[in-house]
Write a protein that holds these residues in place. Sequence first.
Motif: not given
Length: 142
Positions: A123-142
């Motif tokens: 799987s190419k996306y399963k690891g990312l999917y598991q990281k996204l189980w967290d519910n709260h994120f901050e979206i920080i511009e670079r």
Amino acid sequence: MKKWLFFLLLLVVFLLSACSNNDELSGKTFDISVVAMSPNDTSANYTPVMTLEFSDGNKVKNTRDDEEGVYELKEDKLVILFKNENEHLEVEFTLKESDKEFSEYSAEISDLDFQMVDSTQVSKYKGLYQKLWDNHFEIIER
């Protein structure tokens, strides 16, 4: 008559291009970061889960894992779709203005969908999917 039709067609083309080029994310890069509180709850750590580069044509690239996909931004919803011949990952973030001065948006996942056609393949996306189980994120511009 031909000149009138040509000018009308030209006007329609300009209007359509002006309407379709209103994407505020295009050309920007953001870290999608998990918020983790320290044990004494006095400070927070922000660990990037993915770094997204947005470009014209509603294209998005996760530069951390070299994944390319598409996105759609409507009002307070950001939907990102990564897919290949074996799997797809669709993430819907609900956005709001962040109260943190270094962060553009606060986000929660309102929908997360991961599907594989053949689970015996890597799987190419399963690891990312598991990281996204967290519910709260901050979206920080670079």
